[in-house]
Design an enzyme around this catalytic site. Structure first.
Site, short mmCIF file in Angstrom:
data_model
loop_
_atom_site.label_atom_id
_atom_site.label_comp_id
_atom_site.label_asym_id
_atom_site.label_seq_id
_atom_site.Cartn_x
_atom_site.Cartn_y
_atom_site.Cartn_z
N GLU A 50 0.86 -1.20 0.00
CA GLU A 50 0.00 0.00 0.00
C GLU A 50 0.88 1.23 0.00
O GLU A 50 1.74 1.37 0.87
CB GLU A 50 -0.92 -0.02 1.22
CG GLU A 50 -1.92 -1.16 1.13
CD GLU A 50 -2.79 -1.27 2.33
OE1 GLU A 50 -3.21 -0.22 2.85
OE2 GLU A 50 -3.03 -2.40 2.78
N CYS B 16 -1.81 9.02 4.06
CA CYS B 16 -1.85 8.72 2.63
C CYS B 16 -3.22 9.10 2.07
O CYS B 16 -3.35 9.36 0.88
CB CYS B 16 -1.50 7.27 2.36
SG CYS B 16 -2.13 6.15 3.56
#
Ligand SMILES: Cc1cc2nc3c(=O)[nH]c(=O)nc-3n(C[C@H](O)[C@H](O)[C@H](O)COP(=O)(O)OP(=O)(O)OC[C@H]3O[C@@H](n4cnc5c(N)ncnc54)[C@H](O)[C@@H]3O)c2cc1C
Length: 1022
Positions: free
Chosen positions: A782, A816
């Site tokens: 990720e 993020c």
């Protein structure tokens, strides 16, 4: 029944007050059955009396209007979907600036195929406004007229004329200022100024009135004519649940001039009661400010209290005791409460106990109970009953008779534009009546209008039942206590969608004990910081030669701890330990593995405050963010444990006679977990817990920035009973130890969360198959994002401003999922940006340990330098629209939050991930362009859209390219199971942390087929 029993009641009250101080409520509950029967017959008598007077007064205007309005209201009460669509349309209407836009929205909301418009309604709609209603013309005028019924507008002349008319009708007033949600300190200043102006305006008018109206005269004397209702939330934009002290200080400083002026003018100041989150703050503020010597006896004051709250009885008793002690005679406006749906939904979303009663009859019964408490304590508090419910009113009158309280010693309050026949009946009965009169512009008033429309059309509401649905009087006057006894309790808990898993609730920082726990934990942590945190191999703590300090980003001189620095040899030892432990762990039943993770979750819950304190000091997260990270870590343990219990049982693929086909899941083997610092506990726990639950053994390699938090996780694994070797803790340099492990042939999978740069390198390395490797290395990866949100031309700016501020600057943009590119439609741009920049400028910046600070330091000196460099580049590419002020502290790593506008799509600012508190804003000419800009990125992680156009919302859902899309809310803060999190393109491999399929990344599927047919017969169970 004596309507206005003028009692010489002084002595009576004195005696009563002695009893009521000890336990006023118990008197009501100790009533004998004959007393109850007596009260009930009194209630019926008063009720019938009011109803018969209402008959001659007619029907409230909302229910008698002709044409379009009548047809719409009538249909709204018959069809819930139509009601929702209609009220949503009303909500968006004032923001629409052209007839074309009105027409488009009207069609989108009411032309919807699901809206079941009867032929009759269509005819009525057309008859009311001609065919033009479909084209938008006339509709705005109709809704404006509807709004005018409930609001006095913004014109001073109109305001004073209406108040004079009320005065002439012997109706007192309280004036409330309608407004947008206050999102900045500029707006709070404006609000405070508005209150001051209004006091002057109203004083100018009321001073011309030769005598008070009858509703302002009680048997004890005259009540101030000028009565202003104040909303606390309007006086400070940064109210933070964890920092009530600052909220009290800031609201007090804006309130004092208002109170001084009220004192000078002899006015009355009332505090409205808003959402539950503000309740304790409002009560506290009320008690503190009216205890200040300057305001201890003047101005006259009061506050609203909400009977739908389960806490309300205790709160009311608290106010009564305070008033008695202070000798400050205050007025309590008892209401049922205006935010029932909101409170229920928010509590359910947060998994908090629901603060409001679940049954309407419970609220009604509590209103009656509190009415009695108020009447019984008339020596300390003045009672005002804010209700349009004839039963509630009749009960007050009957109880006053029972207690011998003069009917003119309390007042009824009702909302302007509502329940006119009831008002008329009360005036005829000689009761005192005050109207609550909102003033202000139509646009900010829409939320108020929608609340009133909902109230008027609510299935359970008294008004709709009386005036629209024709409920029988007997039904309307029923004792709510009897109704409670007949009904099943509702909303005792929030509904569970998954019986095996519930999210960990966030800490409710409005509770002072919770705040105290964090403060104590920070103090305690400071006693023990600076320790060494060794490696853990085979559950043994291993010291190393080198130790890397981990410092507090708000004070680089404060060393939170030292992390051991593993060498390659130690990494190899950890790998060997994992390989030795894994087979036994894989054979351990899934339920037993899950139980250990559930134990870890419960240990984290035990240590929640300590873990939060660590996050605050080591990672610079503010209180709320720290709590969210710990809660998410708990969720990951519990959720993956629950999911593994399911996957641990073989699943039948198909049911065929004579053959068994079962899918099993096998662990992959040995994994390396490489985690970032930005969710220092949650992400590390999530990746480790999933791998461990699945039966793998792991090497945990946390970030260099947050090793102390990571080492606490390792301690908890050991304390929970994780067998030696299943998790091994290897802090050390990523470039050597991390790289060695990723490339290692004996490693079966790598779970990584972090930057694109490192992620791609790891992906590439993991893709190679060195000699000795026996399988394909699995990569769970990720990475970052360059996330966009669109603010449409009809967006609710109150929501868009606060949601975008939180998404862009929460945890200093170190997420993020953070909002990095804001795309605002040209029509809304100027309005939005003015409020947005003012809101940004109101954010508090400082050390994360101070609870009210929204923005803290960035994670490290290196991050600070990198982000500052990006800002310098940004200045050459775009316009610097705003930059925050940071505390002057050379030992801290602050970066000023920064907003750039006119950001060209080709610029680095627009394209590159920054991971800091920098926001790029771009103007789009229309929704098509906005979608194209948002999708113009190599990343696809999160995205957002603020819009009130059903069509544009559907387009955003279909066309915005991202893993997590949020509509009309902030774009960060995914919750385990609810919003499985992760993206694609350069944001990651498409895995969804916290989702049902996540565990499968750590498992290998295996199907076993067995022929069960032996010599022509199959076992019955196959
Ligand atoms: C002068 C005045 C001032 C006001 N000031 C405030 C204020 O400061 N703060 C505030 O919050 N409200 C305030 N209100 C609004 C008030 O809360 C609503 O108008 C009032 O609740 C409507 O109650 P009612 O007795 O008129 O009607 P009813 O129809 O008898 O009661 C409706 C109320 O019952 C409650 N209810 C509805 N469904 C349920 C359910 N399923 N379970 C439990 N309870 C339920 C809700 O409170 C709802 O508003 C004020 C009202 C007036 C008249």
């Amino acid at each position: 029944m004596s309507g206005t029993t003028a009692l010489a009641c002084h002595g009576y009250f004195e005696e009563l007050s002695r009893v009521s101080t000890s336990n006023p409520a118990s008197m009501a509950s100790r009533r004998s059955p004959s007393q109850t029967a007596g009260v009930e017959s009194g209630v019926r008598g008063w009720g019938e009396n009011i109803f018969s007077r209402m008959d001659t007064a007619g029907t409230p205007s909302l229910f008698t209007k002709k044409g379009l309005q009548a047809a719409m209201m009538d249909w709204a009460m018959r069809d819930e979907h139509f009601k929702t669509q209609l009220f949503r349309f009303v909500d968006v209407l004032p923001s629409l600036t052209s007839a074309g836009e009105v027409s488009r929205h009207l069609k989108e909301y009411l032309g919807d195929e699901q809206v079941n418009l009867s032929a009759g309604l269509r005819t009525a709609l057309k008859a009311a406004t001609g065919a033009s209603w479909l084209f938008g013309a006339g509709v705005k005028a109709q809704v404006t007229a509807m709004a005018r019924q409930f609001m006095l507008g913004d014109d001073s002349k109109e305001i004073v004329a209406t108040l004079r008319r009320l005065h002439d009708e012997d109706i007192a007033f309280t004036v409330d200022v309608l407004g947008e949600t206050v999102v900045s300190e500029t707006e709070a200043d404006n609000y405070a100024a508005r209150y001051l102006d209004l006091l002057s305006l109203l004083a100018g008018e009321t001073s011309k009135w030769p005598q008070p109206c009858k509703s302002n005269v009680s048997s004890r004397g005259t009540i101030p004519q000028l009565n202003l209702s104040v909303k606390i939330s309007a006086l400070y934009s940064q109210i933070h649940p964890a920092d009530p002290e600052t909220a009290i200080e800031k609201t007090s400083s804006r309130l004092r001039p208002i109170l001084r002026k009220a004192k000078e003018l002899g006015a009355f100041i009332n505090f409205d009661m808003e959402s539950y989150a503000l309740k304790d703050l409002t009560l506290h503020l009320f008690k503190t400010i009216f205890s200040e010597p300057e305001f201890a006896s003047e101005p006259a004051c009061g506050l609203a209290m909400q009977a739908y709250l389960k806490d309300s009885e205790a709160d009311l008793k608290g106010v009564i005791s305070w008033a008695r002690l202070q000798r400050h005679h205050v007025t309590v406006r008892l209401v049922k409460g205006a935010y029932w749906d909101y409170e229920t939904v928010i509590a359910q979303q947060k998994e908090w106990p629901i603060p409001v009663f679940g049954l309407k009859a419970e609220t009604d019964a509590n209103f009656e109970k509190l009415s009695v408490i108020l009447l019984e304590n008339a020596d300390a508090v003045e009672a005002a009953f804010g209700t349009h419910n004839v039963r509630s009113i009749a009960h007050v009158l009957a109880q006053a008779d029972r207690l011998g309280v003069n009917h003119r010693d309390f007042e009824f309050q009702m909302l302007y534009g509502m329940a006119e026949p009831i008002k008329s009946a009360l005036l005829q009965l000689g009761c005192r009546l005050r109207e609550y009169c909102p003033v202000g512009e139509l646009l900010p008033g829409m939320a108020y209008l929608v609340r009133r429309l909902l109230e008027n059309t609510s299935n359970e509401g008294f008004l709709a039942n009386t005036f629209a649905k024709g409920a029988s009087r007997e039904q309307l006057l029923r004792d709510p206590n009897a109704m409670v006894a007949e009904q099943e309790p509702r909303h005792r808990t929030s509904p569970a969608t998954n019986p095996m898993f519930r999210n960990e609730p966030p800490i409710d920082f409005t509770i002072s004990a919770e705040r105290e726990k964090i403060l104590a934990a920070i103090r305690e942590l400071r006693q023990q910081i600076g320790r060494k945190h060794p490696l853990v191999i085979n559950n043994k703590y291993i010291s190393t030669r080198d130790w890397l300090p981990s410092t507090n980003p708000a004070n680089q001189n404060e060393i939170v701890g030292y992390a051991a620095q593993a060498s390659i040899a130690e990494a190899e030892a950890a790998l060997a330990a994992a390989r030795a432990a894994q087979p036994d762990w894989a054979r351990t039943p899934a339920g037993e593995r899950s139980a250990i993770l559930e134990k870890v979750a419960s240990l984290m819950r035990r240590d929640k405050a300590a873990l939060c304190a660590l996050e605050i000091l080591e990672s610079g997260k503010n209180w709320t963010e720290a709590d969210a990270d710990v809660a998410e870590a708990i969720d990951f343990c519990n959720f993956y444990a629950a999911e593994m219990r399911k996957l641990g049982k073989p699943q039948r693929t198909q049911q065929v006679p004579g053959e068994s086909n079962l899918q099993h899941w096998l662990p992959r083997g040995i994994g390396v977990i490489i985690a970032p610092w930005n969710f220092p506990l949650a992400i590390l726990t999530g990746m480790s817990a999933a791998a461990i639950a699945a039966g793998n053994a792991v090497l945990i390699k946390p970030s260099d920035q947050t090793p102390v938090i990571a080492s606490r996780l390792m301690d908890l694994f050991i304390e929970a009973g994780l067998p030696a070797g299943v998790a091994n803790f290897v802090t050390g340099p990523g470039s050597t130890v991390g790289a060695h492990l990723v490339a290692h042939p004996k490693v079966d999978f790598v779970a990584f969360t972090g930057s694109k740069e490192v992620g791609l390198k790891i992906w590439e390395t993991a893709g190679r198959t060195p000699p000795g490797q026996v399988g394909l290395k699995k990569m769970i990866c990720e990475m970052g994002g360059k996330n966009s949100a669109i603010v449409d031309s009809d967006a609710d700016l109150d929501e868009a401003v606060s949601g975008c501020i939180a998404s862009a600057f929460g945890y200093q943009g170190h997420k993020c999922s953070e909002l990095s590119r804001l795309i605002v439609l040209a029509d809304n741009y100027d309005k939005f940006m003015e409020r947005f920049i003012a809101a940004a400028a109101s954010m508090r910046i400082g050390p994360a340990e101070m609870p009210g600070n929204v923005i803290g330091p960035v994670i490290s000196r290196e991050a600070q330098q990198r982000i500052l460099k990006t800002i310098a580049i940004g200045r050459t590419e775009a316009k610097l629209a705003w930059q925050g002020q940071i505390p002057e502290n050379p030992n801290a790593c602050y970066v000023p939050p920064t907003i750039f506008t006119d950001v060209p799509p080709a610029s680095r600012l627009f394209r590159e991930e920054i991971f800091g508190p920098i926001l790029s804003v771009t103007k789009a000419k229309d929704f098509d362009e906005a979608l194209a800009l948002a999708n113009d990125s190599e990343f696809a992680l999160t995205g957002g859209c603020y819009s009130r156009s059903p069509v544009n919302i559907e387009r955003a859902k279909a066309e915005l390219v991202c893993g997590n899309l949020y509509i009309n809310r902030g774009i960060t803060g995914a919750i385990v199971e609810r919003q499985p999190f992760g993206g694609f393109k350069m944001s990651g491999g498409g895995t969804k942390a916290g989702g049902r399929e996540y565990l499968q990344n750590f498992l290998l599927p295996r199907v076993i087929t067995e022929n069960c047919l032996r010599r022509g017969f199959a076992a019955a169970e196959e």
